[in-house]
Design an enzyme around this catalytic site. Structure first.
Site, mmCIF file in Angstrom:
data_model
loop_
_atom_site.group_PDB
_atom_site.id
_atom_site.type_symbol
_atom_site.label_atom_id
_atom_site.label_comp_id
_atom_site.label_asym_id
_atom_site.label_seq_id
_atom_site.Cartn_x
_atom_site.Cartn_y
_atom_site.Cartn_z
ATOM 1 N N ARG A 233 -3.224 2.317 -2.384
ATOM 2 C CA ARG A 233 -4.212 3.375 -2.487
ATOM 3 C C ARG A 233 -3.565 4.692 -2.864
ATOM 4 O O ARG A 233 -2.485 5.033 -2.357
ATOM 5 C CB ARG A 233 -4.925 3.609 -1.141
ATOM 6 C CG ARG A 233 -6.138 2.741 -0.919
ATOM 7 C CD ARG A 233 -7.239 3.020 -1.954
ATOM 8 N NE ARG A 233 -8.346 2.111 -1.778
ATOM 9 C CZ ARG A 233 -8.408 0.878 -2.294
ATOM 10 N NH1 ARG A 233 -7.438 0.411 -3.038
ATOM 11 N NH2 ARG A 233 -9.473 0.128 -2.105
ATOM 12 N N GLU A 262 -9.774 9.351 -8.280
ATOM 13 C CA GLU A 262 -10.143 8.370 -9.311
ATOM 14 C C GLU A 262 -11.629 8.506 -9.575
ATOM 15 O O GLU A 262 -12.383 8.725 -8.618
ATOM 16 C CB GLU A 262 -9.852 6.941 -8.814
ATOM 17 C CG GLU A 262 -8.382 6.630 -8.619
ATOM 18 C CD GLU A 262 -8.163 5.204 -8.091
ATOM 19 O OE1 GLU A 262 -9.105 4.386 -8.146
ATOM 20 O OE2 GLU A 262 -7.064 4.926 -7.604
ATOM 21 N N HIS A 280 -6.354 1.302 -11.685
ATOM 22 C CA HIS A 280 -6.834 0.558 -10.521
ATOM 23 C C HIS A 280 -7.267 -0.867 -10.908
ATOM 24 O O HIS A 280 -8.433 -1.250 -10.748
ATOM 25 C CB HIS A 280 -7.984 1.307 -9.834
ATOM 26 C CG HIS A 280 -8.138 0.933 -8.387
ATOM 27 N ND1 HIS A 280 -8.563 1.820 -7.434
ATOM 28 C CD2 HIS A 280 -7.939 -0.237 -7.734
ATOM 29 C CE1 HIS A 280 -8.610 1.211 -6.265
ATOM 30 N NE2 HIS A 280 -8.237 -0.036 -6.425
#
Ligand SMILES: NC(=O)C1=CN([C@@H]2O[C@H](COP(=O)(O)OP(=O)(O)OC[C@H]3O[C@@H](n4cnc5c(N)ncnc54)[C@H](O)[C@@H]3O)[C@@H](O)[C@H]2O)C=CC1
Ligand SMILES: O=C(O)CCC(=O)C(=O)O
Length: 528
Positions: A233, A262, A280
């Site tokens: 993360r 993000e 991601h």
């Protein structure tokens, strides 16, 4: 009854098959909603399914008047305000296993690409250069990989790194030396891992405790020329500190799949040639997306069918075996709570629930939640459910204690629930009798045998001839039929109780009339 499901992030169409197959579910797919659109659209929905993109904030949860379940197709639930969901009685489920393999493979791909500068070399080639000098990499063999967070993904990464003939050292609060030895890896504190590693990979969740776990101070402890991978993360690494450590030459390279903010279109870290990145994509494989969507869809279907969910995040999960043992007691546990809530009008300070006999061998927290739910229902109605029962009890300063004893006092299983107020303690015990179903077997200190169903009257009176007759006569005058009656007394001529099952619900005025009868002390109407 139709339940409305909103899918707000792209989910695999094959994966949502369980939702499409189930009766009574209507699915709306609306991805890329703006924050404002989501706040508006969420109102009518019973379930919300997301991946990591949609931010399910307190504001969203509070705007959702019907929402009962949030499904996260993936592991990390940091995009969901869990406290807000719990407070509003909304269950959150995730899919913790479905993308482990993909995330581990992506981490290894990033590690290899980083070591051999593959993305940089590819870019250069695409730009028309044949440059064999600028992209000298390092071997993985005999290098040390430091793994911070040795859960599902961290452990898979460690196993694969060993296949690359790397030495692995890990830190995880749950890792013991013995377990590390069994896995053939080294074991140490975070500090030990930071000091020893040539490559460091992070696999913790983003929590208050892990935010900026890798900061300036952490970089200072690392070897010069260390390389970092983050496929967990954004936010676990302090991005400003990473930028500084790369520019200073302390860190030779970083491979990032995740970022503090993000999505983004440009990022200062991406201006550095030492950084390689993906947007991601750790879980972005056909297999993982199908698997997480199936898992979360199945849990949503289970939930609306009234069955146990497999991966609750804001409720302790219960194994199938334990669930099979305790599920028959759910209804009884709740009814004991409802019964007790009617025994007093005073503020409840403490709830004690004792499990005796075989039940004492199991994790009975789900039963405790049901009893607490039953107790709070009197004043909170449908605002209380399994998810928020304990939370609401805490909010009202009600202590909830669970006790267990394997001696069942003649019963195979016995649940005794007790409420304590400033002045009184009330207790009710219930069991399931083989072939006969649920029974209340004790109220305060009186032994009874009552089916916990329908309309009950609990009457405390003086053990005097005529008291029972007067109650019967008054009920007959009010056209209230008595279906069953139990009596009990402490001593001859002392305190006694009547437990009546009646065919209709009694009104408050009828309770008052009963209370005024000679030798009657207290009348409680309990609808179960
Ligand atoms: N890039 C991606 O697409 C994906 C990212 N993830 C991320 O990876 C994370 C890990 O996933 P799993 O391995 O499935 O979770 P997991 O729950 O199996 O493992 C997490 C581990 O981190 C450990 N941990 C917690 N605090 C720690 C600390 N301060 N220091 C060291 N270890 C600590 C825990 O004890 C646990 O063993 C998820 O929380 C998620 O954020 C997961 C899937 C895909
Ligand atoms: O939904 C995704 O693709 C992200 C997966 C992820 O980060 C997770 O499962 O925690």
């Amino acid at each position: 009854m139709t339940y409305h499901i909103l899918i707000a992030d792209p989910l695999s169409e094959e994966g949502i098959y369980p939702l499409r197959q189930a009766d009574g579910l209507e699915i709306t797919i609306a991805t890329d909603l703006s924050k404002e659109d989501l706040l508006e659209r969420i109102k009518g929905f019973d379930a919300l399914l997301v991946r990591s993109q949609t931010q399910v904030t307190r504001e969203v949860i509070e705007a959702a008047s019907n929402l009962k379940i949030i499904g996260r197709a993936g592991v990390g639930v940091d995009n969901i305000d869990l406290d807000a969901a719990t407070e509003h009685g909304i269950i959150v489920v995730n899919a913790p296993d479905g993308n482990t393999n993909s995330a581990a493979e992506h981490t290894i791909a990033m590690l290899t690409a980083l070591a051999r500068k593959i993305p940089q070399a590819f870019n250069s080639l695409k730009n028309g250069e044949w440059d064999r000098k600028s992209f000298i990499g390092v071997e993985l063999k005999n290098k040390t990989l430091g793994v911070i967070g040795l859960g599902r993904i961290g452990a898979e990464v460690a196993a694969r790194a060993k296949g690359q003939r790397m030495n692995v050292i890990a830190y995880d609060p749950f890792l013991t030396e013995e377990k590390a030895q069994k896995m053939g890896i080294g074991f140490g504190t975070v500090g030990d891992v930071l000091k020893a590693a040539d490559f460091i990979t992070i696999h913790t969740p983003l929590l208050k405790e892990t935010r900026h776990l890798i900061n300036e101070e952490a970089f200072a402890k690392m070897k010069d020329g260390v390389q970092i991978i983050n496929c967990a993360r954004g936010g676990i690494i302090d991005e400003d500190a990473l930028y500084g450590a790369i520019v200073s030459g302390k860190v030779a390279g970083a491979a990032l799949d995740v970022f503090e903010m993000e999505p983004f279109v440009d990022h200062p870290l991406l201006t550095l040639p030492e950084v390689i990145a993906t947007p991601h994509l750790g879980a972005s494989t056909v297999e993982a997306q199908e698997s997480v969507a199936v898992d979360v869809s199945q849990d949503v279907v289970n939930f609306f069918k009234g069955e146990a969910v497999r991966n609750p995040v804001n409720l302790p999960s219960v194994s199938k075996e334990v669930m099979a043992k305790i599920a028959p007691f759910f209804d009884l546990a709740e009814k004991l709570g409802i019964f007790l809530s009617r025994m007093t009008d005073e503020a409840i300070e403490e709830v004690n629930i004792k499990y005796a006999g075989e039940l004492a061998n199991y994790d009975v927290r789900a039963l405790t939640r049901n009893t607490v739910k039953g107790i709070l229902k009197r004043n909170l109605g449908n605002h209380v459910n399994d998810v928020n029962a304990k939370f609401l009890a805490e909010r009202f300063d009600i202590k909830v204690n669970e006790h267990k004893t394997t001696t069942g006092k003649g019963f195979l299983h016995l649940i005794t629930a007790e409420i304590v107020t400033a002045k009184f303690t009330h207790r009710v015990a219930g069991t399931l009798l083989n072939g006969l179903g649920a029974r209340i077997v004790k109220v305060d200190d009186y032994v009874v045998d009552v089916v916990p169903e329908g309309h009950l009257l609990f009457i405390k009176h003086k053990d005097q001839p005529g008291a029972i007759g007067r109650v019967g006569t008054l009920l007959a005058q009010k056209d209230i039929n008595i279906a069953t009656m139990q009596v009990g007394r402490s001593t001859v001529g002392g305190d006694a109780i009547m437990m009546l099952t009646i065919d209709n619900r009694v009104e408050q005025t009828e309770i008052e009339d009963l209370t005024e009868l000679e030798d009657i002390y207290e009348v409680k109407a309990i609808d179960l």
